[in-house]
Scaffold this active site. Sequence first.
Site: not given
Length: 319
Positions: A134, A137-138
């Site tokens: 992701c 997300c990261d």
Amino acid sequence: MEHRRLIILGTGPAGYTAAIYAARANLEPMVFEGDQAGGQLTMTTEVENFPGFPDGVMGPELMEAMKKQAEKFGAEFRPGVATDVDLSQRPFKVVIDKEREYTADALIVATGASAKLLGIEGESEMIGRGVSTCATCDGFFFRNKRVIVVGGGDSAMEEATFLTKFASEVTIVHRREEFRASKIMQERAKSNPKIRFVMNVQSKRVLSDGNKVTGLEVVDNRTGETKVLEADGVFVAIGHKPNTDFLRGQLELDDIGYIVTKGNTSETSVEGVFACGDVMDSRYRQAITAAGSGCKAAMDAEKFLEGQAAHDWSVTLNA
């Protein structure tokens, strides 16, 4: 065969939020945790984009807090994976781990979707330490670093383009000579000066120093030559698979397998069955959107059960 007014299948932000709202509505939900209690966030290190945590929060810590909050209001958690259901009659029947049977007046499905992995050496060991599924997300953790995106579809192009906001260099690695992505997504990636391409290679091994990712070992499909692509992170973008195999023939699913919901609700093709989180969301797949949909599912379930109770009471009075 144990009976409950409401059973919730799956945890993670969607299942936990549904449990919190349902428990506060005195529905005393029984929640089956699935094969990964807490969902995908338990495999994530620091979460910086969940509201209310200006300094970030560890994924497992956030999930544990949500679970405790649901338990505080009376939700009951049990281990187990839903392996079969019968939604053709009420009460609904749920089979857990192929052997334990339960019935419920209403059902919330929050079984999520699993990111497809490459299945290569070093991949699973480094998830959360340089391997990710992701970018949203990261991506922030790879500011001014080199990253690799593995994949050839629209998801890979989108992830790579997003990562250029942070990374100094993004390399898209694909096993074929041509991409499956739409032309507009390909053109967007190819016109970005930060993105380069390594084509017709098979990913073989994620390299690391034991603590962090150092690169990706690939094999050239034409020559058989092994190459090492140095990088600080590897993003796997080969798609997601919704965890709905046990629902086939029971609920309406789309071509990929995501649960189809009605309009802006959590209602499914079967009255009394509701869906939330990544199991019905192929677009956003974020913790906060999953949590929001869990709230909707619990409220929809509460309204449904109130209607059923009113109907039963009316039938009793007129008997």
